[in-house]
Scaffold this motif. Structure first.
Motif, mmCIF file in Angstrom:
data_model
loop_
_atom_site.group_PDB
_atom_site.id
_atom_site.type_symbol
_atom_site.label_atom_id
_atom_site.label_comp_id
_atom_site.label_asym_id
_atom_site.label_seq_id
_atom_site.Cartn_x
_atom_site.Cartn_y
_atom_site.Cartn_z
ATOM 1 N N UNK A 88 1.014 -0.996 -0.271
ATOM 2 C CA UNK A 88 -0.143 -0.209 0.167
ATOM 3 C C UNK A 88 0.924 1.302 -0.037
ATOM 4 N N UNK A 89 -0.011 2.545 -1.072
ATOM 5 C CA UNK A 89 1.520 3.430 -0.946
ATOM 6 C C UNK A 89 0.461 4.505 -1.169
ATOM 7 N N UNK A 90 1.307 5.332 -0.826
ATOM 8 C CA UNK A 90 0.114 6.880 -1.356
ATOM 9 C C UNK A 90 1.148 7.898 -2.348
ATOM 10 N N UNK A 91 1.045 8.750 -2.964
ATOM 11 C CA UNK A 91 1.790 9.997 -3.169
ATOM 12 C C UNK A 91 1.225 11.431 -2.807
ATOM 13 N N UNK A 92 1.628 11.623 -2.567
ATOM 14 C CA UNK A 92 1.281 13.265 -2.021
ATOM 15 C C UNK A 92 2.205 14.553 -2.123
ATOM 16 N N UNK A 93 2.238 15.135 -3.527
ATOM 17 C CA UNK A 93 2.822 15.952 -3.980
ATOM 18 C C UNK A 93 2.127 17.548 -3.946
ATOM 19 N N UNK A 94 2.994 18.777 -3.672
ATOM 20 C CA UNK A 94 2.899 20.096 -3.911
ATOM 21 C C UNK A 94 3.570 20.620 -5.416
ATOM 22 N N UNK A 95 2.931 20.582 -6.175
ATOM 23 C CA UNK A 95 4.018 21.452 -7.454
ATOM 24 C C UNK A 95 3.192 22.427 -8.110
ATOM 25 N N UNK A 96 3.455 23.931 -7.815
ATOM 26 C CA UNK A 96 3.161 24.861 -8.514
ATOM 27 C C UNK A 96 4.258 25.618 -8.920
ATOM 28 N N UNK A 97 3.397 25.868 -11.377
ATOM 29 C CA UNK A 97 4.838 26.692 -12.034
ATOM 30 C C UNK A 97 4.236 27.418 -12.596
ATOM 31 N N UNK A 98 4.810 27.600 -14.153
ATOM 32 C CA UNK A 98 4.127 28.872 -14.183
ATOM 33 C C UNK A 98 4.651 29.368 -15.871
ATOM 34 N N UNK A 99 3.620 29.222 -17.031
ATOM 35 C CA UNK A 99 4.275 29.096 -18.204
ATOM 36 C C UNK A 99 5.106 30.444 -18.254
ATOM 37 N N UNK A 100 5.873 29.888 -19.176
ATOM 38 C CA UNK A 100 6.805 30.730 -19.562
ATOM 39 C C UNK A 100 6.450 31.415 -20.626
ATOM 40 N N UNK A 101 5.938 31.410 -21.711
ATOM 41 C CA UNK A 101 5.999 31.882 -22.633
ATOM 42 C C UNK A 101 4.323 32.648 -22.216
ATOM 43 N N UNK A 102 3.093 32.215 -21.720
ATOM 44 C CA UNK A 102 2.060 33.315 -21.846
ATOM 45 C C UNK A 102 2.618 34.435 -20.456
ATOM 46 N N UNK A 103 3.992 34.279 -19.833
ATOM 47 C CA UNK A 103 3.812 35.467 -19.222
ATOM 48 C C UNK A 103 4.263 36.525 -19.140
ATOM 49 N N UNK A 104 5.773 36.012 -20.711
ATOM 50 C CA UNK A 104 6.508 36.675 -21.495
ATOM 51 C C UNK A 104 5.044 37.567 -22.187
ATOM 52 N N UNK A 105 4.277 36.858 -23.202
ATOM 53 C CA UNK A 105 3.561 37.574 -23.398
ATOM 54 C C UNK A 105 2.054 39.045 -22.511
ATOM 55 N N UNK A 106 2.025 38.283 -21.485
ATOM 56 C CA UNK A 106 1.551 39.026 -20.145
ATOM 57 C C UNK A 106 2.304 40.802 -20.074
ATOM 58 N N UNK A 107 4.014 39.982 -19.933
ATOM 59 C CA UNK A 107 4.555 40.954 -18.909
ATOM 60 C C UNK A 107 4.307 42.034 -20.836
ATOM 61 N N UNK A 108 4.479 41.881 -21.328
ATOM 62 C CA UNK A 108 4.564 42.960 -23.090
ATOM 63 C C UNK A 108 2.889 43.606 -23.330
ATOM 64 N N UNK A 109 2.235 42.504 -22.809
ATOM 65 C CA UNK A 109 1.006 43.307 -23.088
ATOM 66 C C UNK A 109 0.658 44.183 -21.808
ATOM 67 N N UNK A 110 1.157 44.501 -20.930
ATOM 68 C CA UNK A 110 1.374 45.061 -19.217
ATOM 69 C C UNK A 110 1.749 46.259 -19.812
#
Length: 952
Positions: free
Chosen positions: A444-466
């Motif tokens: 018996x086993x369990x997997x628990x994770x905390x995985x937060x990331x961000x989209x590099x490409x969309x961040x660049x688009x957002x910075x440009x548009x900001x």
């Protein structure tokens, strides 16, 4: 009465635990009478064993009666059976016989029971500690790059993805990775995290690879293959081990320069008494990633003139027609591979109207200025990895062992799917409890994770548009640009005046605002735009067991088992759809299997072994199904012939099933009705990228485009049938041969195709390039076929030298069909039946994502004992060019072939129980890419000192 009962119980416990103990003592040497350390010595039929020390001596306590039999095994030497009697148990002398063979390996993964690899019904590869030590690779996991048929896609220094038998992917959901029987996958994403959260290197004992479906025993997740990593048991691997490794990479990178890295590991294991043992492991790697710094103009089918066509044959594609222009000063449509925010099909380009005031720009597409990956990340490439493992083992008897374990992974890495994403602090905990005997296990086993990331490409688009909306930027560009008089570079510089510069406070503030805000939420200080962050804090629980009835039945091998799994998804709507009440979905799965086999002796040297296995699996949202397998092995002396047939299905991963990716570039939409509705695709019309190009080029009308809009279809499991034959032999105690051929047929293949959602749901928005790109998962109506063959050879040249090599060939073909099953024709009118997936007339119709080289080979020369203390290995790896299709923004391209020379020299210091190793991969530093948009891999050079089993 209570006191009497207590005394009786106490007496029984004392009788069971205080038995006469025998200490078996011996010494293991090679043909030169030199001691051999690390040799496995196990009492046959039990889990009791030990390892020889640096002086070759071993001590093995047991309460079993004599006589008994020991199994002595060590990679590169013949396995031996040693009978222990009352007159020799204190003074065993065992001399190993060297061999070049891998054919006599004992493996577990193919049949879930121990067997010789030459009698396995499937192709299987095994690596162990001796091979890890001799390999130039920097880690046991990296040593897989030398295994025949394995394509290892390096996404990050700390993250590599294993691919076998075609349809290579940066995130392979069709391949199962187990660590001590525990599934290595990220719950929602559905792919194995390989070296991100695997075992610390010092605790890896063996890695077994089955390159081909193993679903009949392991379930649908083993659709394309299985990788099983086993850790070292604290009863047999005791003492203190430590490793210090320092190295350097990124040599010769313009404007960046060489960067160092360190890798520190420690392991301690101890047996306390005759029943209890424990181990503790920790490893810390810190360094600089290989840079994703390909700034050449992107090759992508999104370009209007991507295909060179023959008009006389109905615009049949004859080649890739786009000629890249890498100079943004002269190229209006410059779109750098590892530059983001300038993507022609993902929010970085503007098409001027046909009646635009500046005639030289009428109906012209212009990309705005983007940011490099390192500009957006702002980390200077720094990555880290922490891995830990703690386990407690208790021997209930000589045959039964109980254990509990904790597996921990933490690190930073870059991952590629539809686009590139950065995980700054991934964390995962796995907990396992297991009861194992020589003929059963319960786990018996369990997997628990905390995985937060961000989209590099969309961040660049957002910075440009900001800073400045795309339409405003395009207007300012158009006011300055004059064809043949003012360069695109000058017009860009004028339109870019005041732009957020990388490293400035304004840039960092904007980048952090978007990267730290989830894509379900708005960023108030930047005009209410959505954030680019996502999370997968999902978990799953898994319960399984198996029992081998062979000893009970005696006449036939019968093995039965089953498993139950429950997913608790938790992405907050950033990746996956949620239920109507905003709660997260759960997914339940179960399966059961039986395997029956029998080895029939037809003479002293001839035997045949037929085996049949079948497994039934059910996932709550899909119909259940059977995964059958039949195999036959014929053994004649040192020669073995194998043949097998398998049929398997795979359930979609959670992200393929429920994906919604709330906003932005690289939106992944699942194929289920739940995901389609949650993504608004029943309300909004989206269109295939090919159809949009036809519309904007004026070759089809608006009515025709609307008639081709996306229509939801039934989403089901994908299937494969595989036929395989193989031959394995060990000749004259010198030559090891392993050859195979396979043929696979896929149906209902799950794939993501690119669709465009026009702004405001108006197809007229396509005229100005105003749309959002999505990838929608679904079952392909096409029939896909893979033919492949491989050959591995190892030859003992003499004087300790072994010359080895392997070659793999595989090719994908496809029969294209429409949704009604009708075979499609190319633009010249010919039916597309079993044509290569890389042929241009097939590419023209859409992507198949075969993404695998046709030819690949390795050649290696090794000698672990050039002298008494010195050993060395040199390896050459070569990979053929391949057609690669990647995501929304990455593109479509022929990746060039590449070769790499790896080498290592090791020096043993027996008096210090240590080995010093100087090694390197790609030692000539010829940079190459294993996938489009991935970091290019250069030389990695290191020196390590390993201290093994000190204070034992």
């Amino acid at each position: 009465m209570k006191n009497l009962f207590f005394l009786v119980v106490l007496s029984l416990v004392a009788t069971a635990t205080i038995q006469a103990q025998t200490n078996i003592l011996g010494r293991i040497t090679d043909k030169k009478d030199e001691p051999v350390a690390g040799v496995s010595v196990v009492i046959r039929g039990t889990t009791t064993g030990t390892r020889s020390q640096a002086n070759g001596v071993f001590k093995l306590p047991t309460t079993r009666d004599l006589p008994l039999t020991l199994t002595v095994s060590y990679e590169g030497y013949e396995d031996q059976s040693v009978v222990v009697r009352g007159n020799n148990f204190r003074s065993l002398s065992i001399r190993l016989i060297e061999t070049a063979a891998k054919s006599n390996n004992v493996i577990l993964s193919v049949s879930r029971r121990l067997e010789e690899s030459r009698k396995a019904g499937l192709t299987v590869e095994k690596l162990d500690t001796r091979q890890f030590q001799q390999s130039p690779a920097a880690s046991p996991f990296d040593a897989l790059q030398n295994v025949p048929g394995v394509d290892l896609l390096t996404q990050s220094l700390t993250f590599k993805s294993v691919n076998v038998r075609g349809f290579g992917a940066n995130n392979n959901t069709r391949f199962l990775q187990l660590t001590d029987g525990v599934d290595n996958r990220a719950p929602a994403f559905g792919f194995g995290l390989s070296n991100v959260a695997s075992l610390p290197d010092l605790d890896v004992e063996t890695i077994e690879l089955v390159p081909g479906t193993s679903a009949s025993l392991y379930g649908p997740d083993a659709f394309q293959g299985l990788l099983s990593t086993t850790s070292k048991n604290p009863f047999t691997h005791q003492g203190l081990s430590a490793q210090v490794k320092v190295g350097v990479n990124n040599i010769g990178k313009p404007g960046f320069g060489a960067k160092g890295y360190s890798d520190l590991a420690i392991r301690y294991a101890k047996q306390l008494g005759s029943r209890f043992a424990f181990k503790v492991n920790f490893q810390r790697l810190s360094g600089t990633d290989f840079m994703a710094d390909d700034y050449s103009d992107r090759s992508t089918r999104a370009r209007s003139n991507f295909f060179a066509t023959d008009v006389s044959q109905g615009n049949l594609s004859t080649a890739i027609g786009y000629v890249p222009n890498n100079d943004p000063n002269t190229n209006l449509q410059y779109d750098g591979v590892n530059v983001y925010g300038d993507d022609i099909n993902a929010g970085g380009a503007y098409r001027y109207p046909a009646n635009y005031a500046n005639a030289s720009l009428q109906n012209v597409l212009v990309t705005r200025t983007g940011y490099s990956e390192q500009d957006v990340l702002g980390t200077n490439g720094k990555v880290f990895s922490n891995r830990a493992n703690v386990a407690l083992h208790y021997k209930i008897s000589d045959q039964i062992e109980a254990s509990v374990g904790w597996y921990y992974g933490n690190g930073s890495f870059t991952q590629t799917a539809g686009t590139r994403a950065y995980f700054p602090d991934y964390q995962r905990n796995q907990f396992k409890a297991e009861l194992r005997g020589d003929n059963f296990f319960l786990r018996a086993y369990t997997t628990r994770q905390n995985a937060e990331g961000w989209n590099i490409g969309q961040t660049a688009v957002s910075v440009n548009n900001a800073w400045k909306p795309l339409t405003q930027w395009a207007t300012e560009f158009g006011q300055v640009y004059v064809a043949n008089k003012v360069s695109a570079g000058l017009a860009r510089s004028e339109a870019d005046r005041g732009r957020y510069l990388p490293g400035s406070a304004s840039f960092d503030n904007a980048r952090n605002a978007f990267a730290n805000t989830f894509n379900t939420d708005t960023v108030p200080s930047y005009k209410g735009a959505k954030g680019t962050r996502f999370r997968d804090n999902s978990a799953f629980w898994h319960y399984e067991g198996m029992y081998d009835f062979t000893k009970i039945l005696d006449v036939v091998e019968v093995l039965v088992g089953g498993s139950i799994r429950r997913y608790a998804l938790n992405t907050g709507g950033t990746l996956l759809a949620r239920q109507a009440d905003s709660s997260e979905y759960t997914i339940n799965e179960y399966g059961a299997y039986i395997q029956v086999g029998k080895e029939l002796k037809l003479g002293d040297a001839l035997s045949i072994k037929p085996t049949v296995a079948v497994r039934y699996d059910k996932q709550q949202y899909f119909d259940g199904g059977f995964n059958p397998r039949a195999s036959l092995v014929v053994s004649a002396g040192n020669h073995s012939f194998r043949a097998s047939w398998q049929s398997a299905f795979r359930n979609p991963s959670p992200i393929e099933f429920l994906g919604v990716s709330a906003a932005g570039v690289g939106r992944q939409v699942g194929g289920s009705a739940i995901a389609i509705q949650s993504s608004g695709l029943l309300r909004d019309s989206v269109y295939r990228d090919n159809d949009v190009k036809e519309f904007t080029a004026g070759r089809i009308t608006e009515a025709q485009l609307r008639s081709r809009g996306y229509k939801p279809a039934t989403f089901t499991t994908e299937k494969v049938k595989t036929w395989e034959v193989g031959y394995k032999a060990f000749i004259a105690n010198r030559l090891d041969i392993d050859a195979f051929y396979f043929y696979s047929q896929y149906t209902d293949f799950i794939t993501a195709q690119s669709y465009y959602l026009p702004a405001n749901n108006r197809v007229g928005s396509f005229a100005t390039n105003a749309y959002q790109a999505l990838q929608i998962n679904g079952n392909s109506p096409n029939e896909l076929f893979v033919n492949g063959a491989g050959l591995s050879l190892a030859y003992s040249v003499g004087k300790g030298y072994t010359l080895s090599g392997n070659y793999k060939y595989q090719v994908g073909t496809v029969t294209l069909r429409d949704a009604q099953g009708t075979i499609l024709r190319d633009n010249a009118g010919a039916e597309i039946v079993k044509r290569k997936t890389s042929s241009t007339e097939v590419i023209q119709q859409g992507r198949t994502y075969f993404n695998s080289p046709q030819n690949r080979y390795n050649i290696s020369l090794a000698n672990p004992q050039l002298t008494e203390r010195l050993g060395a290995t040199v390896t050459y790896r070569w990979t053929d060019r391949m057609w690669f299709e990647q995501g929304i923004t990455a593109g479509d391209v022929w990746l060039p072939s590449w070769g790499s020379v790896d080498a290592q020299v090791s020096y043993r210091l027996p008096e210090y129980k240590s080995i010093v190793k100087l090694g390197g991969t790609n030692i000539f530093n010829d940079y190459y890419a294993q996938g489009y948009g991935l970091a290019r891999i250069g030389g990695l050079y290191y020196v390590s000192v390993t201290f093994d089993q000190l204070f034992r």
